[in-house]
Design a protein around this motif. Structure first.
Motif, PDB file in Angstrom:
ATOM      1  N   SER A 163     -50.587 -38.406  42.753  1.00 49.41           N
ATOM      2  CA  SER A 163     -50.135 -38.379  44.148  1.00 49.41           C
ATOM      3  C   SER A 163     -51.103 -37.593  45.035  1.00 49.41           C
ATOM      4  N   HIS A 202     -42.640 -40.796  45.572  1.00 50.17           N
ATOM      5  CA  HIS A 202     -41.987 -39.547  45.173  1.00 50.17           C
ATOM      6  C   HIS A 202     -41.216 -38.946  46.351  1.00 50.17           C
ATOM      7  N   TYR A 203     -41.787 -39.031  47.542  1.00 56.45           N
ATOM      8  CA  TYR A 203     -41.114 -38.499  48.733  1.00 56.45           C
ATOM      9  C   TYR A 203     -39.816 -39.261  48.999  1.00 56.45           C
ATOM     10  N   THR A 227     -37.981 -40.898  46.856  1.00 54.93           N
ATOM     11  CA  THR A 227     -36.996 -40.573  45.816  1.00 54.93           C
ATOM     12  C   THR A 227     -36.363 -39.216  46.062  1.00 54.93           C
ATOM     13  N   LYS A 228     -37.172 -38.255  46.454  1.00 53.98           N
ATOM     14  CA  LYS A 228     -36.652 -36.911  46.705  1.00 53.98           C
ATOM     15  C   LYS A 228     -35.660 -36.900  47.857  1.00 53.98           C
ATOM     16  N   HIS A 229     -35.878 -37.750  48.870  1.00 58.91           N
ATOM     17  CA  HIS A 229     -35.030 -37.759  50.060  1.00 58.91           C
ATOM     18  C   HIS A 229     -34.041 -38.934  50.056  1.00 58.91           C
ATOM     19  N   ASN A 230     -33.813 -39.528  48.882  1.00 60.99           N
ATOM     20  CA  ASN A 230     -32.817 -40.593  48.724  1.00 60.99           C
ATOM     21  C   ASN A 230     -33.056 -41.778  49.669  1.00 60.99           C
ATOM     22  N   GLU A 271     -33.142 -47.168  45.008  1.00 57.32           N
ATOM     23  CA  GLU A 271     -33.492 -45.760  45.131  1.00 57.32           C
ATOM     24  C   GLU A 271     -33.150 -45.048  43.836  1.00 57.32           C
ATOM     25  N   LYS A 320     -34.300 -42.295  40.458  1.00 57.92           N
ATOM     26  CA  LYS A 320     -35.374 -42.088  39.485  1.00 57.92           C
ATOM     27  C   LYS A 320     -35.771 -43.384  38.789  1.00 57.92           C
ATOM     28  N   LEU A 367     -38.062 -45.133  41.078  1.00 61.51           N
ATOM     29  CA  LEU A 367     -39.366 -44.456  41.083  1.00 61.51           C
ATOM     30  C   LEU A 367     -40.165 -44.839  39.849  1.00 61.51           C
TER      31      LEU A 367
END
Length: 426
Positions: free
Chosen positions: A214, A306-307, A309-312, A336, A338, A341
């Protein structure tokens, strides 16, 4: 390549083609199976002819009745037969297994190819040489970079009825998928004359998936929600009627349907429902494999996955690569979490720029069909190319561009999304 090794390589390829024609599977084999070797002895015909000549000479020694000549030819004949027997039987019970068939790494990570060599024969191997070649995504320690693959050669010896493990460290140098395309061996004769070339009958099952590392993307603040959806947001103007967070005192002007009657009876005063504020924040990633600085932009896409996934944030991926079946292009449906991702990173690793692309006009129509369901399109392409796409008016477009050593988001200029269409009609 040695002429004998080339002949062996071609012979193995012909055998695999014949097996496919006859309906037999000849692909890869698992750790629990061993398909054996295809072997070729160097100068095998010469060895056989020499044995025949020695036999004739030995017959002459019998006819002449010369005892010293008889013992001399018998010793040479025994040497020749011993040499031939060694070459034909030394690898009969030699097996090689890969202990870990699939590895997942990021670029610049270190990995290991672990081999178990089992030698069940009584004949020892004193002069063995193993050669293997993989895709250029990984580079073995002390390996060689060739034009089409990276190779590694190493010598080994092994006594009979023994087993040992070999650890071959390597570095993931490039995004992609690396497999074993070359795996052969040569064993020199213990008697010093000739060698045997070996190649596995089937392809060794080994795969290294190298994910792009990333790289932070600048300009993310340009993406802000603008439609109602399922993404929670405190600042959204939209309310999700199915998500009641609580109640508050009634304010003149509140809709009659928003009154919470049970809470009103409990509090002895009018209470209005408080709904969860939501917005639509789904992303459509469009990957153009013909774009410049492709690998740098892929690192930016990895960061955005990754961003999200982190913020749904749900996302989908669209690639301009042709494939068999329906649809005839590569697409990953919206989702959405993991699992999404993981699927997205796997797709990024398996994209090859050598694949056949979809014509630009056809791909533009495909993008329009998918963009209708997404308020944001993030494209791994040049802004000039993106401006020719017919994006829906309700969709915002962003292009990934390289700036120095980094990547940034560039918003598609208003009024440019349909410029290509207007010029065409003009």
């Amino acid at each position: 390549m040695d002429p004998n090794q080339y002949d062996l390589h071609m012979e193995t390829r012909f055998q695999r083609i014949k097996q496919r024609v006859r309906g037999k599977k000849s692909g890869t084999y698992s750790n629990d199976e061993w398909s054996g070797w295809v072997q070729q002895i160097e100068n095998e015909r010469g060895l056989r002819m020499m044995n025949a000549v020695l036999f004739l000479l030995l017959s002459v020694s019998f006819f002449l009745g010369s005892t010293p000549l008889f013992f001399l030819f018998f010793a040479i004949l025994a040497y020749m037969w011993g040499n031939f027997y060694y070459l034909t039987h030394v690898a009969k019970k030699l097996e090689i297994h890969i202990l870990e068939e699939k590895l997942k790494l990021f670029t610049e990570d270190e990995g290991m190819l672990r081999l178990r060599i089992t030698h069940n024969s009584l004949l020892p191997i004193f002069f063995g040489r193993l050669r293997l070649g993989t895709d250029k995504n990984i580079l073995f320690q002390h390996g060689e970079e060739q034009i089409h693959m990276n190779q590694l050669h190493f010598n080994f010896h092994q006594v009979g009825r023994s087993q040992w493990e070999v650890v071959l460290p390597f570095t993931a140098v490039k995004r992609g998928v690396a497999q074993l395309h070359l795996f052969d061996m040569e064993i020199d004769s213990f008697f010093g004359w000739g060698k045997v070339y070996l190649q596995t009958r089937d392809k060794m099952q080994f795969e290294v998936i190298v994910y792009p590392r990333s790289e932070k993307v600048a300009g993310l603040e340009k993406i802000f929600p603008k439609k109602q959806g399922e993404q929670p947001s405190r600042s959204s103007l939209f309310e999700e009627k199915s998500r009641v967070l609580g109640t508050r005192d009634y304010v003149p002007g509140d809709p009659f349907g928003n009154i919470h009657w049970k809470a009103t009876a409990r509090m002895n005063s009018l209470q209005s429902k408080v709904y969860d504020r939501t917005t639509q924040l789904s992303w459509l990633f469009v990957i153009d494999i013909s774009t410049s600085s492709f690998e740098e932009k892929m690192r930016g896409i990895a960061f955005l996955l990754h961003y999200a996934t982190k913020h749904n944030i749900s996302f989908s991926i669209l690639v301009n690569i042709k494939k068999l079946g329906n649809p005839s292009y590569i697409v990953m449906n919206s989702g959405e979490g993991k699992q999404q991702l993981y699927a997205g990173m796997m797709l990024l690793a398996r994209i090859k720029v050598e694949n056949v692309m979809i014509p630009s006009m056809t791909f533009g129509q495909i993008i329009h069909q998918h963009a209708i369901r997404h308020p944001y399109v993030i494209a791994c392409t040049e802004q000039a190319v993106m401006e020719t796409w017919n994006l829906p008016t309700s969709t915002e477009g962003f292009a990934l561009e390289t700036v120095g050593d980094g990547v940034k988001l560039v918003k598609l200029r208003k009024g440019m999304k349909h410029q290509g269409i207007f010029m065409k009609h003009a």
